[in-house]
Structure formats: C-alpha cells, structure tokens
Design a protein around this motif. Sequence first.
Motif, PDB file in Angstrom:
ATOM      1  N   ILE A  94       0.952  -1.243   0.113  1.00 45.72           N
ATOM      2  CA  ILE A  94       0.116   0.253  -0.057  1.00 45.72           C
ATOM      3  C   ILE A  94       0.737   1.265  -0.141  1.00 45.72           C
ATOM      4  CG2 ILE A  94      -0.275  -0.064   2.488  1.00 45.72           C
ATOM      5  CD1 ILE A  94      -3.100   0.838   1.758  1.00 45.72           C
ATOM      6  N   HIS A  95       0.447   2.266  -0.890  1.00 42.58           N
ATOM      7  CA  HIS A  95       1.359   3.363  -0.880  1.00 42.58           C
ATOM      8  C   HIS A  95       0.614   4.481   0.058  1.00 42.58           C
ATOM      9  CE1 HIS A  95       3.795   1.916  -4.476  1.00 42.58           C
ATOM     10  NE2 HIS A  95       2.754   1.316  -4.474  1.00 42.58           N
ATOM     11  N   LEU A  96       1.256   5.010   1.059  1.00 41.05           N
ATOM     12  CA  LEU A  96       0.761   5.815   2.023  1.00 41.05           C
ATOM     13  C   LEU A  96       0.058   7.192   1.413  1.00 41.05           C
ATOM     14  CD1 LEU A  96       0.082   5.866   5.136  1.00 41.05           C
ATOM     15  CD2 LEU A  96       2.203   7.268   5.254  1.00 41.05           C
ATOM     16  N   GLU A  97       0.568   7.684   0.466  1.00 38.93           N
ATOM     17  CA  GLU A  97       0.002   8.920  -0.102  1.00 38.93           C
ATOM     18  C   GLU A  97      -1.450   8.482  -0.980  1.00 38.93           C
ATOM     19  OE1 GLU A  97       2.864   7.228  -0.956  1.00 38.93           O
ATOM     20  OE2 GLU A  97       4.405   8.736  -0.513  1.00 38.93           O
ATOM     21  N   ALA A  98      -1.625   7.314  -1.215  1.00 39.57           N
ATOM     22  CA  ALA A  98      -3.009   7.082  -1.591  1.00 39.57           C
ATOM     23  C   ALA A  98      -3.932   6.321  -0.880  1.00 39.57           C
ATOM     24  CB  ALA A  98      -2.645   6.301  -2.893  1.00 39.57           C
ATOM     25  N   LYS A 205      -2.582  10.260 -15.755  1.00 37.22           N
ATOM     26  CA  LYS A 205      -3.476  10.581 -14.753  1.00 37.22           C
ATOM     27  C   LYS A 205      -3.511  10.300 -13.481  1.00 37.22           C
ATOM     28  CE  LYS A 205      -7.194  11.750 -12.378  1.00 37.22           C
ATOM     29  NZ  LYS A 205      -7.781  12.836 -12.467  1.00 37.22           N
ATOM     30  N   PHE A 206      -3.038   8.881 -13.150  1.00 38.66           N
ATOM     31  CA  PHE A 206      -2.653   8.388 -11.763  1.00 38.66           C
ATOM     32  C   PHE A 206      -1.430   9.123 -11.187  1.00 38.66           C
ATOM     33  CE2 PHE A 206      -0.202   4.721  -9.600  1.00 38.66           C
ATOM     34  CZ  PHE A 206      -1.028   4.628  -8.558  1.00 38.66           C
ATOM     35  N   LYS A 207      -0.550   9.470 -11.765  1.00 33.54           N
ATOM     36  CA  LYS A 207       0.485  10.145 -11.422  1.00 33.54           C
ATOM     37  C   LYS A 207       0.140  11.644 -11.173  1.00 33.54           C
ATOM     38  CE  LYS A 207       3.668   9.633 -14.690  1.00 33.54           C
ATOM     39  NZ  LYS A 207       4.791   9.458 -15.545  1.00 33.54           N
ATOM     40  N   THR A 300      11.998   4.891  -2.952  1.00 33.24           N
ATOM     41  CA  THR A 300      12.118   5.847  -3.784  1.00 33.24           C
ATOM     42  C   THR A 300      11.690   5.624  -5.290  1.00 33.24           C
ATOM     43  OG1 THR A 300      13.859   7.692  -4.549  1.00 33.24           O
ATOM     44  CG2 THR A 300      14.545   5.310  -4.427  1.00 33.24           C
ATOM     45  N   ILE A 301      11.787   6.553  -6.215  1.00 31.58           N
ATOM     46  CA  ILE A 301      11.278   6.446  -7.624  1.00 31.58           C
ATOM     47  C   ILE A 301      12.162   6.138  -8.718  1.00 31.58           C
ATOM     48  CG2 ILE A 301       9.552   7.399  -8.940  1.00 31.58           C
ATOM     49  CD1 ILE A 301       8.018   8.374  -6.746  1.00 31.58           C
ATOM     50  N   ARG A 302      11.763   5.168  -9.641  1.00 33.89           N
ATOM     51  CA  ARG A 302      12.627   4.955 -10.607  1.00 33.89           C
ATOM     52  C   ARG A 302      12.918   5.781 -11.652  1.00 33.89           C
ATOM     53  NH1 ARG A 302      10.398  -0.096 -10.282  1.00 33.89           N
ATOM     54  NH2 ARG A 302      12.092  -0.645 -11.169  1.00 33.89           N
ATOM     55  N   ILE A 332      11.730   0.519  -4.939  1.00 34.92           N
ATOM     56  CA  ILE A 332      11.929   1.483  -6.026  1.00 34.92           C
ATOM     57  C   ILE A 332      10.705   1.364  -6.768  1.00 34.92           C
ATOM     58  CG2 ILE A 332      13.240   2.477  -7.933  1.00 34.92           C
ATOM     59  CD1 ILE A 332      15.514   0.895  -7.018  1.00 34.92           C
ATOM     60  N   VAL A 333       9.618   2.327  -6.628  1.00 35.30           N
ATOM     61  CA  VAL A 333       8.466   2.258  -7.258  1.00 35.30           C
ATOM     62  C   VAL A 333       8.191   3.318  -8.276  1.00 35.30           C
ATOM     63  CG1 VAL A 333       7.541   1.778  -4.832  1.00 35.30           C
ATOM     64  CG2 VAL A 333       7.438   4.022  -5.707  1.00 35.30           C
ATOM     65  N   GLY A 334       7.095   3.381  -8.793  1.00 32.85           N
ATOM     66  CA  GLY A 334       6.773   4.197 -10.093  1.00 32.85           C
ATOM     67  C   GLY A 334       6.578   3.431 -11.344  1.00 32.85           C
ATOM     68  N   ASP A 335       6.005   3.586 -12.456  1.00 35.13           N
ATOM     69  CA  ASP A 335       5.845   3.124 -13.573  1.00 35.13           C
ATOM     70  C   ASP A 335       7.106   2.286 -14.366  1.00 35.13           C
ATOM     71  OD1 ASP A 335       4.629   2.243 -16.029  1.00 35.13           O
ATOM     72  OD2 ASP A 335       4.198   4.151 -16.690  1.00 35.13           O
ATOM     73  N   LEU A 367      10.783  -5.740  -3.535  1.00 32.39           N
ATOM     74  CA  LEU A 367      10.936  -4.902  -4.737  1.00 32.39           C
ATOM     75  C   LEU A 367       9.570  -4.982  -5.812  1.00 32.39           C
ATOM     76  CD1 LEU A 367      14.409  -5.707  -5.629  1.00 32.39           C
ATOM     77  CD2 LEU A 367      13.504  -3.516  -4.855  1.00 32.39           C
ATOM     78  N   HIS A 368       9.129  -3.834  -6.147  1.00 28.66           N
ATOM     79  CA  HIS A 368       8.132  -4.023  -7.392  1.00 28.66           C
ATOM     80  C   HIS A 368       8.806  -4.612  -8.538  1.00 28.66           C
ATOM     81  CE1 HIS A 368       5.605  -0.811  -5.372  1.00 28.66           C
ATOM     82  NE2 HIS A 368       4.849  -0.861  -6.185  1.00 28.66           N
ATOM     83  N   ALA A 369       8.114  -5.700  -9.192  1.00 24.04           N
ATOM     84  CA  ALA A 369       8.642  -5.983 -10.583  1.00 24.04           C
ATOM     85  C   ALA A 369       7.554  -6.729 -11.254  1.00 24.04           C
ATOM     86  CB  ALA A 369       9.683  -7.137 -10.057  1.00 24.04           C
ATOM     87  N   GLY A 370       7.617  -6.609 -12.544  1.00 27.12           N
ATOM     88  CA  GLY A 370       6.829  -7.299 -13.495  1.00 27.12           C
ATOM     89  C   GLY A 370       5.300  -6.577 -13.582  1.00 27.12           C
ATOM     90  N   GLU A 371       4.887  -5.428 -13.081  1.00 27.57           N
ATOM     91  CA  GLU A 371       3.732  -4.688 -13.095  1.00 27.57           C
ATOM     92  C   GLU A 371       3.593  -4.261 -14.505  1.00 27.57           C
ATOM     93  OE1 GLU A 371       3.253  -1.063 -10.868  1.00 27.57           O
ATOM     94  OE2 GLU A 371       1.119  -1.022 -10.984  1.00 27.57           O
ATOM     95  N   THR A 372       3.275  -5.152 -15.335  1.00 27.26           N
ATOM     96  CA  THR A 372       3.488  -4.807 -16.948  1.00 27.26           C
ATOM     97  C   THR A 372       2.725  -5.952 -17.867  1.00 27.26           C
ATOM     98  OG1 THR A 372       4.972  -4.445 -18.664  1.00 27.26           O
ATOM     99  CG2 THR A 372       5.640  -6.125 -17.252  1.00 27.26           C
ATOM    100  N   GLY A 395       6.476  -7.228  -5.418  1.00 28.40           N
ATOM    101  CA  GLY A 395       5.373  -6.126  -5.622  1.00 28.40           C
ATOM    102  C   GLY A 395       4.754  -6.415  -6.924  1.00 28.40           C
ATOM    103  N   HIS A 396       3.623  -6.857  -7.063  1.00 32.54           N
ATOM    104  CA  HIS A 396       2.642  -7.192  -8.131  1.00 32.54           C
ATOM    105  C   HIS A 396       3.222  -8.524  -8.899  1.00 32.54           C
ATOM    106  CE1 HIS A 396       0.287  -3.138  -8.256  1.00 32.54           C
ATOM    107  NE2 HIS A 396       1.454  -2.717  -7.975  1.00 32.54           N
ATOM    108  N   GLY A 397       4.272  -8.357  -9.745  1.00 30.84           N
ATOM    109  CA  GLY A 397       4.467  -9.662 -10.278  1.00 30.84           C
ATOM    110  C   GLY A 397       3.777 -10.176 -11.355  1.00 30.84           C
ATOM    111  N   SER A 452      -4.263  -3.652  -1.464  1.00 26.61           N
ATOM    112  CA  SER A 452      -5.003  -2.573  -2.284  1.00 26.61           C
ATOM    113  C   SER A 452      -4.172  -1.331  -2.853  1.00 26.61           C
ATOM    114  CB  SER A 452      -5.879  -1.819  -1.037  1.00 26.61           C
ATOM    115  OG  SER A 452      -4.956  -1.521  -0.051  1.00 26.61           O
ATOM    116  N   ASP A 453      -2.931  -1.281  -2.618  1.00 26.53           N
ATOM    117  CA  ASP A 453      -2.126  -0.484  -3.634  1.00 26.53           C
ATOM    118  C   ASP A 453      -2.460   0.945  -3.471  1.00 26.53           C
ATOM    119  OD1 ASP A 453       0.100  -0.075  -5.120  1.00 26.53           O
ATOM    120  OD2 ASP A 453      -0.803  -0.725  -7.045  1.00 26.53           O
ATOM    121  N   ASP A 454      -3.493   1.427  -3.812  1.00 24.56           N
ATOM    122  CA  ASP A 454      -3.717   2.899  -3.526  1.00 24.56           C
ATOM    123  C   ASP A 454      -5.204   2.987  -3.588  1.00 24.56           C
ATOM    124  OD1 ASP A 454      -1.052   3.583  -4.909  1.00 24.56           O
ATOM    125  OD2 ASP A 454      -1.569   2.178  -6.459  1.00 24.56           O
ATOM    126  N   PRO A 455      -5.580   2.561  -2.522  1.00 24.56           N
ATOM    127  CA  PRO A 455      -7.105   2.417  -2.216  1.00 24.56           C
ATOM    128  C   PRO A 455      -7.843   3.826  -2.431  1.00 24.56           C
ATOM    129  CG  PRO A 455      -6.156   2.122  -0.207  1.00 24.56           C
ATOM    130  CD  PRO A 455      -5.117   2.062  -1.135  1.00 24.56           C
TER     131      PRO A 455
END
Length: 525
Positions: A94-98, A205-207, A300-302, A332-335, A367-372, A395-397, A452-455
């Motif tokens: 979960i990303h706290l900002e969201a 839009k998400f960003k 931090t962000i990629r 490391i997060v982000g698209d 780590l986030h990976a494979g969210e694609t 994260g995701h996979g 939930s990622d970004d509820p």
Amino acid sequence: MTDIRDYLSRRAALILEDRSLRRENKLLQSLTEKEAAADRIVRYIRAEEAVSVWGVEIPHLFPGMEFLTSKSIIDNTKIFKIISKMPKGALLHIHLEATVDKKYLLKLALREPSLHVRTACVVTPGNLTTVLPEFRPFEEAQSSQCTSVTNAEYPANAWLPLYKARASFALGGPEGFDRWVLRAMSIDPAEVYDTHNNVPKIWQKFKDTFSATAGLFLYRPIFRQYIRRFLLELIEDGISYAEARIDFLPKYMFDVDGNENVPHREWVWDFGQAVNEIRTTLEEQGRGEEFMGAKIIYTTIRILPPEEIEWYLEDCIALKQEFPDLIAGFDIVGDENAGRPLTDYIKPLLAFKRRVEDLGLNLPFILHAGETLSDGGKADNNLYDALLLGTKRIGHGFSIVKHPKLMELCRENEIALEVCPISNEILGLTPSMSMHPLPVVLNQGVPVTLNSDDPSVFGAMGLSYNYFQVLVSSETTGLITLAQMARDSIKFSTLEEAEKRRATSVWEKRWTEFVEELGNGRGLP
Ligand SMILES: O=c1[nH]cnc2c1ncn2[C@@H]1O[C@H](CO)[C@@H](O)[C@H]1O
C-alpha cells in the motif's frame, strides 16, 4: 476406461492432482466442520448472486467486471457484506500517499489556515478536469491582486490562501472547488474506461493524483493526522498489521511554520507516534488484539538517476538504525514501463546489500517487479533482477506467469507475490478480474497476498473490495483460499517470529469466530 464409476474417480483424481500445488490444499484436507459449512454457504450465495446480481444481460454485468462501474452493485451484495467482516491479517502493499479517504484529506486541509493553492493557468470550464491544484503552506498569507484561480486576471502560479480561493471559485462556488480538487486527486470511470484507456494514459492521470495530493500530504500537521486515519481505516476493515510504502524522494516536508525543513527521520518518528497512539487507544477500548502495529517500506522512485540513489540507500540504512522496529525494507516504485529498470541500479543495490549484511541489519529488498503487459521488455525483466537481488516478496509480479522457472523459484523459496487486483484492472493491465493471471499463480503454488495498492485513488477503501473481486471471479477460489492468503500475509510479513506467532493466533481466533457466525446464520447479511 469405459466404466462410469471408474471414469468419475479418475476425473476426481485428475482435478485433485491439478490443484495439488495450491497452498490452501492442505487446509482443505483438514477443515473443521464449521469452516466447511462457512465455505459451502459462501459458495452457495456466490452462485445465487452470480445469477440474481451478475446474470443481468442489459447492461451486461458479470462477476469480477470493471471495478469502478460495478462498485455500487458490489456494495449491495451479500458476498461483499460477508467479506467485509472477515479478518484479513496483514496488508503488505500500500502506498501511504494514496490511502486516506480524499474527502477526509480535504477536510483536514480546510482546517489549516496557512495552506495556499495555485494553478499553472486560469481554471475554466474547458480545462477544469485537467488543470491540477498545487498546495503548500506559508507562514504569512500571500497576497495577490486576484483572489480566484477562475478569474481571467489570475496570474499563473500565484499562491492564494486556500480558503479565499475556495470561497471565490466561480465554477460552482466552494462545492465546485471541492469537486474539482477531489476529482484531481482520484480516478473516475470515464477516465479509466474511455479517455485514458491504455497503460501510458492512465498512468499519466494516476501520477497527477499524487501531484495534486502531495502538498497536503507533505504538510506535517496534516501528515500526523493522516497516519492515524490510515491506521483506523485498516482496522475498520479487519486488517491488523500493515507495511506501508512511503515515497521518500522529497527530502523534506513542510513544517507548521511553512518551511520545507522536516527531514525523513521526523516523518518516521511521526509514523511511530501514530502507531503507538492508536495501539493505546485500542487497548483502552479492550480492542488491543485488533492491531499489531505498522511499519514502513522505504521507497524512492525509478526516475532517479543511478548516481543519486546512493543517498537514499544510505538514508534508508540510517533510518533503520534509528528506528529498527519501523523500517521494514527498501523498494523502488513508479511506472516500470516508463521508468528506469532495476538493472540501472544494480551496482548501488549490491553495495547496499553488502552494507546491510555487514551491519547485521534486517533490511530486505521488497521490490516492485513485473507490473506490466510486456513479455521480455524491461519491466518484465525486472522480475529476474528482483529475484537475483534476493527480494523478500515481489510487488505485483503481474507478468510472472510468463516465466515457469520464476514461479518455481517463488514456490520453492517461498517468495510471496503482493497481488493488487483492482489496481491492475484500473491501471490497464487487465479488462476484468476474469482475465487476471492470479489463478495461474495460485495453481502453481506461488504464495500470494492480496493488497489494495492505492485505495483512495481507486475508491476501493480497505481490502474487502480486492478480496471480493478475487472471490467472485473464480469458482475454484473459496473462503478457504482467502483464509490461506490472509494467513500468508502474516507469514510473509517482516514481523519477528514471536510477533508472527502472536498475530497468527489472534487471526485464528478471529477467523474461528467469523466462520462460526457464518455457520450459525448470525453472520449472514
Ligand atoms: O502500482 C504501483 N506501481 C508502481 N508505483 C506505484 C504504484 N502505485 C503507486 N505507485 C507510486 O508510489 C508513489 C507513492 O508512494 C507514487 O510515485 C506512485 O506513482
């Protein structure tokens, strides 16, 4: 094989063999009567609602369909009401900002007299949905000849006190202002399914939702209240522990005096304070068992140039040393499709691993990976690097189903996937849950936790909506599968062994109560 009894027994054996890798398989062999009854009841209601709720042809509905168009239907189902009461264990992605409800965030903002707002141009009916508000506090009210962002004379980027800008908003008054801000901070169905209906467009839009929220989130008086609310929202939905990712890319947040000078260690301190306060409050109410605490996954962000990541890696280590119980890992997060691949950071990441080992810290990569959607592209290939770097979970996979070897590695080495079903659908990886690769992963015996990622951006507060989408879109998956995932969420957390035992036994107790209530009918909606 011509005898029907022989055929049927071979059929049953084949099904059993096919499902033998699934992690809930063992549980299924040793269910208590009450668990079996609860599972049957849920299957029965699900089948009934598949017809009565989801069987309607016009408009075309189906279980596991697009979340944003079906949310109001989901809210009224019996299955959702049942799932809302299920104890969910830990929330690990979960990303706290969201997280916190955006209406609540705006309410907090409107109580802060020092907050200001600005826009890059005059807000008009034509650009209302694309121009973003930007917020920040000032010690002294900033003055401008113009009090409204909707005034034709508004000088681009001039800071206006929030309350003035809101009162003078010509496109619907204060309510119109609130609608504009809330829209900028979340995603609506028309964007997901129409104007932004592919991965790059919806990510844009998400960003933007994060940009619009940043100035409020990174204001210390709000940040402190925000974390409390975040924790309460989790507890409300039956989640008893969380590992929240926080974006530490900005090196400072704004303090109450309007200066941008609050360093990361104060953020973590505030987080810890909030956790302690909520714990005390619940204990006072005799609800201490509902909450096992929360930690932070440093992110931090990629977009970061590789030479700049070292500062963040060191920062993460320093925070871990100061707050060993609060920092859970590094990510490391982000698209992944647009940003830098893990390969850009291998050298500093390996150096970090060595440092962490030398210092004897428990500070894994998560780590986030494979969210694609890619197959063999850089985002898909992040999976190889995440695993080689020794990630504790993935994260995701999402794209791992293309890699039998990697699924085997996850199964053998017990590396859980943090699956975020609604996020994947809204961010354009699957048109519905029926197309989501989750069943492949489950059938391969890869450990999974649901997240939930970004509820608050997706309008899917808590975890129940994600549990719901998974439960209704597979007939193999049942209540016991969800129970396995909830148990696994504790098992694959970064809690210490003793804490895990405690969290698991509390979960078991709540689970037993939950299935009993279902079985005796009291828990039925
Ligand atoms: O699903 C996701 N994948 C990758 N990055 C994400 C996802 N959700 C949010 N963020 C990123 O996390 C940061 C805030 O913590 C934001 O930069 C956001 O883009």
